[in-house]
Design a protein around this motif. Sequence first.
Motif, short mmCIF file in Angstrom:
data_model
loop_
_atom_site.label_atom_id
_atom_site.label_comp_id
_atom_site.label_asym_id
_atom_site.label_seq_id
_atom_site.Cartn_x
_atom_site.Cartn_y
_atom_site.Cartn_z
N ALA A 42 -0.02 -10.29 2.33
CA ALA A 42 -0.05 -9.25 3.37
C ALA A 42 -0.94 -8.09 2.94
CB ALA A 42 1.36 -8.77 3.67
N LEU A 43 -0.87 -7.70 1.67
CA LEU A 43 -1.69 -6.60 1.18
C LEU A 43 -3.18 -6.97 1.19
CD1 LEU A 43 0.52 -5.30 -1.76
CD2 LEU A 43 0.05 -4.12 0.39
N ALA A 44 -3.48 -8.21 0.81
CA ALA A 44 -4.88 -8.65 0.84
C ALA A 44 -5.41 -8.63 2.27
CB ALA A 44 -4.98 -10.06 0.25
N ALA A 45 -4.57 -9.05 3.22
CA ALA A 45 -4.97 -9.01 4.63
C ALA A 45 -5.21 -7.58 5.09
CB ALA A 45 -3.91 -9.69 5.49
N LEU A 46 -4.32 -6.67 4.71
CA LEU A 46 -4.47 -5.27 5.12
C LEU A 46 -5.71 -4.63 4.50
CD1 LEU A 46 -0.79 -4.02 5.00
CD2 LEU A 46 -2.28 -4.02 7.00
N ARG A 47 -6.04 -5.01 3.29
CA ARG A 47 -7.24 -4.46 2.66
C ARG A 47 -8.47 -4.77 3.50
NH1 ARG A 47 -6.96 -7.17 -1.66
NH2 ARG A 47 -5.53 -5.76 -2.74
N ASP A 48 -8.53 -5.97 4.05
CA ASP A 48 -9.67 -6.34 4.88
C ASP A 48 -9.59 -5.71 6.27
OD1 ASP A 48 -11.02 -7.86 3.03
OD2 ASP A 48 -10.08 -9.75 3.62
N LEU A 49 -8.39 -5.64 6.82
CA LEU A 49 -8.24 -5.15 8.19
C LEU A 49 -8.46 -3.64 8.29
CD1 LEU A 49 -5.06 -7.21 9.13
CD2 LEU A 49 -7.34 -7.54 10.09
N LEU A 50 -8.00 -2.89 7.28
CA LEU A 50 -7.99 -1.43 7.39
C LEU A 50 -9.24 -0.75 6.88
CD1 LEU A 50 -4.34 -0.61 6.23
CD2 LEU A 50 -5.25 -0.59 8.55
N GLY A 51 -9.85 -1.29 5.86
CA GLY A 51 -10.93 -0.57 5.20
C GLY A 51 -10.38 0.33 4.12
N PRO A 52 -11.22 0.83 3.21
CA PRO A 52 -10.74 1.52 2.00
C PRO A 52 -9.94 2.78 2.23
CG PRO A 52 -13.14 1.64 2.20
CD PRO A 52 -12.68 0.67 3.21
N ASP A 53 -10.34 3.62 3.18
CA ASP A 53 -9.65 4.90 3.36
C ASP A 53 -8.23 4.72 3.88
OD1 ASP A 53 -11.89 6.19 2.44
OD2 ASP A 53 -12.66 6.69 4.43
N HIS A 54 -8.08 3.96 4.96
CA HIS A 54 -6.74 3.74 5.52
C HIS A 54 -5.87 2.93 4.55
CE1 HIS A 54 -7.54 5.57 9.37
NE2 HIS A 54 -8.59 4.80 9.55
#
Length: 448
Positions: A71-83
């Motif tokens: 889930a964290l790996a997916a969020l890293r791609d979905l959100l971008g570095p700042d978010h």
Amino acid sequence: MTSTASRAGTAHPTTPTAPTTDPRVLVVGGGIGGLALAAGLRRNGFDVVVHDRDTDPAATGGYHITLDTPALAALRDLLGPDHYAGLLASASAVRRRPPDVWFDHRGRLLGDLDVRGLDPDSVDVDRTTLRLVLAAAAGDSLVLGSTCTAVERDPGPDGEVRARFADGSVVRADLLVGADGPGSLVVAHLTGRPASRPAGLTGVSGRTPAGDLDPDLARRLGPRSSLAVGPRGTALYCGYLDPAGFAVLDAPLGRHAVTTGPTYVWGAMLPTATAPAGLRGQRGAVLRDTVLEALRATGWGEAPLQVVTRADPSTVAAYPFVVGPASPREAAPWPAGRVTALGDAVHATPPTAGKGAGTAIVDASVLVRELLAHRAGERTLHTAVSAYEQDVRHRGSAVVQLSMGTVRRVLATATPAGSAATRVLLPVLAASTALRGRLTGGRGTSGG
């Protein structure tokens, strides 16, 4: 721009084809999965809009959310570095807390609790915090206070799709994604039947500051999660959340967590068949007292119930446990096309595995990846959606099976035989655990 597909290491054919036009994507439902999808599509330059009936992204409750490595790996791609950095700064590190334990309904320690699928890099975060971070990433693609009333499709595989809303407006798109949770209107349009069914338990959740508990109980619970089990199909989960003290990322200025101190986020479980009448229509202190009365009637002691007794009444709410198909054959049983769905709309998951939100986030990441492959000319829109749905069927049904394991074990104590066995065996198990702790100098279990 580096695509999510290439970052995820997914192998796609590389033979160049004619450029494709990005589909206009309409997302119905702005929960965790819908917002994650909108954030990822927006970050990658897609034309996307997400409509949600809520008027405030913070208007959400339930347990805190555990996000595992996928889930964290997916969020890293979905959100971008700042978010993504803002999310980590607002989360609590699972690795910094002791192992989970379980108790009986009288507060006696039974031993360590093995939580399947919980890896050391997992984090805990408030549901409200996560939704606010995702809403910020979705930006102006999010339309609030907009209730979908119907979904329509033109004939043919390339027919336009439309959603009608309560205010009379109509939104057209090339791809419509239902992220509208259990009882999804979008899935009902696709299949003509409900996407989920009752799981047999009713939950009541709330929040209690750790400092409001008696010191002895706070020490016994400790900075960890626990599950207490009792007779007649009852249980009480306590999750420990401290984004400041157990920070994943030490960045106070970037912290957005709504939890500002050590807090127990708890959830009581009662069999739906024997739960007090009108439970789900109650709120606040009335609901809290109804749950306390129901648990005391089954023999629960006051010590394990203190987290409920001293809860903030404004945080107490009831909800049903619902479950989607546990078989890949039954999940997403419609032919691939220009309408699809994700998250609880497809594979509603009881909170007993702590995987529902994370699975919806991975759903969103997979769909973004497939749409990027379509943009690159590696897939048609139809095959991109088909590949996404095949992935969802298998991942989603596996999580449903995992979550229902705990539900079945809790409900097994609701039968007369199960209740009697629970009353006899739990004291024996507690005595054995206590003896083992004394013989090992308190090292027999984490709670020794």
